[in-house]
Design a protein around this motif. Structure first.
Motif, PDB file in Angstrom:
ATOM      1  N   UNK A   1      27.751  10.891  45.198  1.00  0.00           N
ATOM      2  CA  UNK A   1      26.652  10.006  45.581  1.00  0.00           C
ATOM      3  C   UNK A   1      27.094   9.254  46.826  1.00  0.00           C
ATOM      4  N   UNK A   2      26.284   9.337  47.882  1.00  0.00           N
ATOM      5  CA  UNK A   2      26.630   8.710  49.161  1.00  0.00           C
ATOM      6  C   UNK A   2      25.435   7.908  49.656  1.00  0.00           C
ATOM      7  N   UNK A   3      25.682   6.673  50.083  1.00  0.00           N
ATOM      8  CA  UNK A   3      24.635   5.843  50.668  1.00  0.00           C
ATOM      9  C   UNK A   3      24.826   5.824  52.174  1.00  0.00           C
ATOM     10  N   UNK A   4      23.751   6.121  52.907  1.00  0.00           N
ATOM     11  CA  UNK A   4      23.819   6.089  54.352  1.00  0.00           C
ATOM     12  C   UNK A   4      22.445   6.052  54.975  1.00  0.00           C
ATOM     13  N   UNK A   5      22.307   5.345  56.072  1.00  0.00           N
ATOM     14  CA  UNK A   5      21.059   5.228  56.811  1.00  0.00           C
ATOM     15  C   UNK A   5      19.908   4.737  55.931  1.00  0.00           C
ATOM     16  N   UNK A   6      20.237   3.868  54.978  1.00  0.00           N
ATOM     17  CA  UNK A   6      19.221   3.253  54.137  1.00  0.00           C
ATOM     18  C   UNK A   6      18.812   4.041  52.909  1.00  0.00           C
ATOM     19  N   UNK A   7      19.460   5.179  52.654  1.00  0.00           N
ATOM     20  CA  UNK A   7      19.080   6.036  51.525  1.00  0.00           C
ATOM     21  C   UNK A   7      20.302   6.491  50.744  1.00  0.00           C
ATOM     22  N   UNK A   8      20.087   6.768  49.454  1.00  0.00           N
ATOM     23  CA  UNK A   8      21.107   7.394  48.616  1.00  0.00           C
ATOM     24  C   UNK A   8      20.923   8.899  48.696  1.00  0.00           C
ATOM     25  N   UNK A   9      22.042   9.609  48.811  1.00  0.00           N
ATOM     26  CA  UNK A   9      22.048  11.068  48.825  1.00  0.00           C
ATOM     27  C   UNK A   9      22.951  11.544  47.694  1.00  0.00           C
ATOM     28  N   UNK A  10      22.610  12.702  47.135  1.00  0.00           N
ATOM     29  CA  UNK A  10      23.457  13.332  46.129  1.00  0.00           C
ATOM     30  C   UNK A  10      23.829  14.711  46.657  1.00  0.00           C
ATOM     31  N   UNK A  11      25.116  15.038  46.568  1.00  0.00           N
ATOM     32  CA  UNK A  11      25.613  16.326  47.059  1.00  0.00           C
ATOM     33  C   UNK A  11      26.321  17.046  45.933  1.00  0.00           C
ATOM     34  N   UNK A  12      25.862  18.256  45.627  1.00  0.00           N
ATOM     35  CA  UNK A  12      26.543  19.088  44.653  1.00  0.00           C
ATOM     36  C   UNK A  12      27.821  19.612  45.291  1.00  0.00           C
ATOM     37  N   UNK A  13      28.918  19.614  44.549  1.00  0.00           N
ATOM     38  CA  UNK A  13      30.212  20.038  45.081  1.00  0.00           C
ATOM     39  C   UNK A  13      30.591  21.419  44.529  1.00  0.00           C
ATOM     40  N   UNK A  14      29.635  22.340  44.617  1.00  0.00           N
ATOM     41  CA  UNK A  14      29.820  23.715  44.131  1.00  0.00           C
ATOM     42  C   UNK A  14      30.134  23.736  42.646  1.00  0.00           C
ATOM     43  N   UNK A  15      29.416  22.903  41.885  1.00  0.00           N
ATOM     44  CA  UNK A  15      29.620  22.832  40.443  1.00  0.00           C
ATOM     45  C   UNK A  15      29.126  24.108  39.776  1.00  0.00           C
ATOM     46  N   UNK A  16      29.688  24.420  38.622  1.00  0.00           N
ATOM     47  CA  UNK A  16      29.334  25.634  37.914  1.00  0.00           C
ATOM     48  C   UNK A  16      27.905  25.599  37.389  1.00  0.00           C
ATOM     49  N   UNK A  17      27.494  24.492  36.803  1.00  0.00           N
ATOM     50  CA  UNK A  17      26.156  24.389  36.207  1.00  0.00           C
ATOM     51  C   UNK A  17      25.127  23.751  37.121  1.00  0.00           C
ATOM     52  N   UNK A  18      25.523  23.351  38.305  1.00  0.00           N
ATOM     53  CA  UNK A  18      24.583  22.827  39.284  1.00  0.00           C
ATOM     54  C   UNK A  18      24.213  21.374  39.068  1.00  0.00           C
ATOM     55  N   UNK A  19      23.527  20.836  40.071  1.00  0.00           N
ATOM     56  CA  UNK A  19      23.002  19.480  40.063  1.00  0.00           C
ATOM     57  C   UNK A  19      21.515  19.603  40.352  1.00  0.00           C
ATOM     58  N   UNK A  20      20.700  18.856  39.604  1.00  0.00           N
ATOM     59  CA  UNK A  20      19.252  18.983  39.701  1.00  0.00           C
ATOM     60  C   UNK A  20      18.620  17.622  39.972  1.00  0.00           C
ATOM     61  N   UNK A  21      17.640  17.608  40.866  1.00  0.00           N
ATOM     62  CA  UNK A  21      16.828  16.421  41.113  1.00  0.00           C
ATOM     63  C   UNK A  21      15.394  16.824  40.820  1.00  0.00           C
TER      64      UNK A  21
END
Length: 160
Positions: A76-96
């Motif tokens: 989870x990264x905050x930048x330019x006024x917004x929160x971003x979520x980045x999947x780190x090549x996880x096996x089961x994935x990340x879903x929004x």
């Protein structure tokens, strides 16, 4: 050499036997803490730093110690006024909002799924409930105690 290896190497050279302290991230002026509300229990995890690693590994900023969560699952990264979520090549994935993502901006009211954990995104900054858990620099956070025990859902694999 990646950042984790550098931290491990620094700790080894220092002779401490533990991970070197993570440098404090500079907090942007427009920073808004991110609250993740766990379904169905309502436990709240508050992200109070602009860059936080979530995973099963003991050195993750937010620790979800279940087998369907990768060691370093997402960031989870905050930048330019917004929160971003980045999947780190996880096996089961990340879903929004039930869509698989690699990198996505998250907004108030979005739903984030990481392994068997489902969270509602709260950026309202409103009053905190009784069950707020703060995730801060160098603090490991385990919320598995708050979860009801259940079998792994079909189709999900254990992460390495």
């Amino acid at each position: 050499m990646d950042e984790t290896r550098q931290d491990d190497e620094a700790a080894r050279l220092a002779g401490s036997g533990s991970r070197a302290p993570r440098p404090a991230a500079e907090v942007p002026v427009d920073f808004v803490p991110l609250r993740l509300v766990l379904r169905p229990s309502g436990v709240v995890v508050e992200l109070t730093c602009p860059d936080m690693l979530l995973g099963r590994h003991s050195e993750a900023d937010i620790r979800l110690p279940l087998p369907d969560v990768s060691r370093r699952h997402c960031r989870f990264v905050f930048g330019e006024g917004y929160w971003h979520i980045r999947d780190l090549k996880s096996l089961n994935g990340t879903f929004v909002n039930e869509q698989p993502i690699h990198d996505a901006t998250i907004c108030h009211g979005d739903m984030v799924r990481i392994g068997g954990f489902t969270f509602d995104v709260d950026l309202s900054g409103g009053p905190r409930g009784d069950e707020v858990l703060r995730a801060a620099d160098g603090v490991l956070l385990s919320i598995s105690r708050a979860l009801p025990r259940r079998d792994d859902p079909p189709g999900q694999r254990q992460a390495s």
